[in-house]
Motif scaffolding. Structure first.
Motif, short mmCIF file in Angstrom:
data_model
loop_
_atom_site.label_atom_id
_atom_site.label_comp_id
_atom_site.label_asym_id
_atom_site.label_seq_id
_atom_site.Cartn_x
_atom_site.Cartn_y
_atom_site.Cartn_z
N ARG A 100 0.83 -1.21 0.00
CA ARG A 100 0.00 0.00 0.00
C ARG A 100 0.86 1.25 0.00
N GLY A 101 1.93 1.24 0.78
CA GLY A 101 2.85 2.38 0.80
C GLY A 101 3.53 2.58 -0.54
N LEU A 102 3.96 1.48 -1.17
CA LEU A 102 4.59 1.60 -2.49
C LEU A 102 3.59 2.09 -3.53
N LEU A 103 2.37 1.56 -3.52
CA LEU A 103 1.37 1.99 -4.50
C LEU A 103 1.02 3.46 -4.33
N ASP A 104 0.96 3.95 -3.10
CA ASP A 104 0.74 5.39 -2.88
C ASP A 104 1.89 6.20 -3.47
N TRP A 105 3.12 5.74 -3.25
CA TRP A 105 4.30 6.43 -3.78
C TRP A 105 4.29 6.41 -5.31
N PHE A 106 3.97 5.26 -5.90
CA PHE A 106 3.89 5.19 -7.37
C PHE A 106 2.85 6.17 -7.89
N ARG A 107 1.69 6.22 -7.25
CA ARG A 107 0.62 7.13 -7.67
C ARG A 107 1.12 8.57 -7.59
N ASP A 108 1.75 8.93 -6.47
CA ASP A 108 2.28 10.29 -6.30
C ASP A 108 3.40 10.60 -7.29
N SER A 109 4.09 9.56 -7.77
CA SER A 109 5.19 9.73 -8.73
C SER A 109 4.71 9.80 -10.17
N GLY A 110 3.41 9.64 -10.38
CA GLY A 110 2.84 9.78 -11.71
C GLY A 110 3.13 8.65 -12.67
N VAL A 111 3.30 7.44 -12.17
CA VAL A 111 3.56 6.32 -13.07
C VAL A 111 2.29 5.93 -13.82
N SER A 112 2.48 5.39 -15.02
CA SER A 112 1.36 4.92 -15.84
C SER A 112 1.04 3.46 -15.58
N ARG A 113 2.01 2.73 -15.05
CA ARG A 113 1.83 1.30 -14.82
C ARG A 113 2.84 0.84 -13.78
N VAL A 114 2.47 -0.17 -13.00
CA VAL A 114 3.40 -0.79 -12.05
C VAL A 114 3.50 -2.26 -12.41
N ASP A 115 4.73 -2.74 -12.58
CA ASP A 115 5.00 -4.14 -12.88
C ASP A 115 5.61 -4.83 -11.67
N LEU A 116 5.35 -6.13 -11.57
CA LEU A 116 6.03 -6.94 -10.57
C LEU A 116 6.00 -8.39 -11.01
N HIS A 117 6.88 -9.17 -10.43
CA HIS A 117 6.89 -10.62 -10.61
C HIS A 117 6.44 -11.20 -9.29
N ALA A 118 5.41 -12.03 -9.33
CA ALA A 118 4.82 -12.56 -8.11
C ALA A 118 5.19 -14.01 -7.89
N SER A 119 5.52 -14.34 -6.66
CA SER A 119 5.66 -15.75 -6.29
C SER A 119 4.25 -16.31 -6.15
N ALA A 120 4.13 -17.62 -6.16
CA ALA A 120 2.82 -18.25 -5.99
C ALA A 120 2.20 -17.84 -4.66
N GLU A 121 3.03 -17.71 -3.63
CA GLU A 121 2.54 -17.33 -2.31
C GLU A 121 2.06 -15.88 -2.26
N GLY A 122 2.75 -14.99 -3.01
CA GLY A 122 2.41 -13.57 -2.99
C GLY A 122 1.31 -13.17 -3.97
N GLU A 123 1.05 -14.00 -4.98
CA GLU A 123 0.11 -13.63 -6.02
C GLU A 123 -1.29 -13.25 -5.51
N PRO A 124 -1.87 -13.97 -4.55
CA PRO A 124 -3.20 -13.56 -4.07
C PRO A 124 -3.24 -12.13 -3.52
N LEU A 125 -2.21 -11.73 -2.80
CA LEU A 125 -2.15 -10.36 -2.28
C LEU A 125 -2.13 -9.37 -3.42
N TYR A 126 -1.27 -9.59 -4.42
CA TYR A 126 -1.15 -8.65 -5.52
C TYR A 126 -2.44 -8.57 -6.33
N ARG A 127 -3.09 -9.69 -6.54
CA ARG A 127 -4.37 -9.67 -7.26
C ARG A 127 -5.42 -8.91 -6.44
N ASP A 128 -5.40 -9.09 -5.13
CA ASP A 128 -6.33 -8.37 -4.27
C ASP A 128 -6.09 -6.86 -4.33
#
Length: 165
Positions: free
Chosen positions: A122-150
């Motif tokens: 949430r902190g990173l996404l707020d920072w990305f939004r404030d930084s004016g990015v058009s898209r955020v990319d990440l590589h998700a582990s199987a364990e982390g994917e549900p959080l990122y999709r949420d």
């Protein structure tokens, strides 16, 4: 010992130089958890950890990097996550050319399932939004994917390949 916000023990904060040793420990843990010869090659020695410490120290104050951490109750870091912003060429799918990249979120096994990764994201996404990015990319582990999709991440439409010299 670090000061903690007792009202929210999973509250993410920006990392400082004092956190370097713990950041290196958690980043090494990330690659151990991912496993396999690509992420943790058998031929690797520990020299990359020294290089990591140098780069992390430089990036702690960079405008295009945000390193967030959550403090553990025992004076160690419970979790960390790193985001970067890169300026690429604008296009119809990337209006301003600014791309955010999450470079790994990792939580110490002793501190998992307490919302630390969500707080960092949430902190990173707020920072990305404030930084004016058009898209955020990440590589998700199987364990982390549900959080990122949420949090709203979806399948990436671009095919991905890599090359190593």
């Amino acid at each position: 010992m670090r000061q903690r916000d007792s009202t929210d023990p999973s509250r993410a904060r920006q990392a400082v130089e004092y956190d370097l040793v713990e950041l290196v420990r958690l980043r090494a843990l990330l690659f151990e958890d991912l496993g396999g010869d690509f992420f943790n090659p058998a031929s690797a020695d520990g020299d990359w950890l020294d290089a990591l410490a140098v780069v992390l120290k430089e990036q702690l104050t960079a405008d295009t990097v945000r390193i967030l951490v959550v403090d553990g109750a025992d004076g160690t870091l419970a979790a960390c996550g790193i985001g970067t912003v890169e300026q690429r060429l604008p296009g119809p799918h990337l209006r301003n050319g600014r791309i955010g990249q999450v470079l790994g979120v990792v939580t110490d096994p002793a501190h998992r399932r307490r919302g630390h990764s969500r707080s960092i994201m949430r902190g990173l996404l707020d920072w990305f939004r404030d930084s004016g990015v058009s898209r955020v990319d990440l590589h998700a582990s199987a364990e982390g994917e549900p959080l990122y999709r949420d949090l709203g991440f979806t399948e990436h439409p671009d095919p991905s390949l890599y090359w190593r010299p």
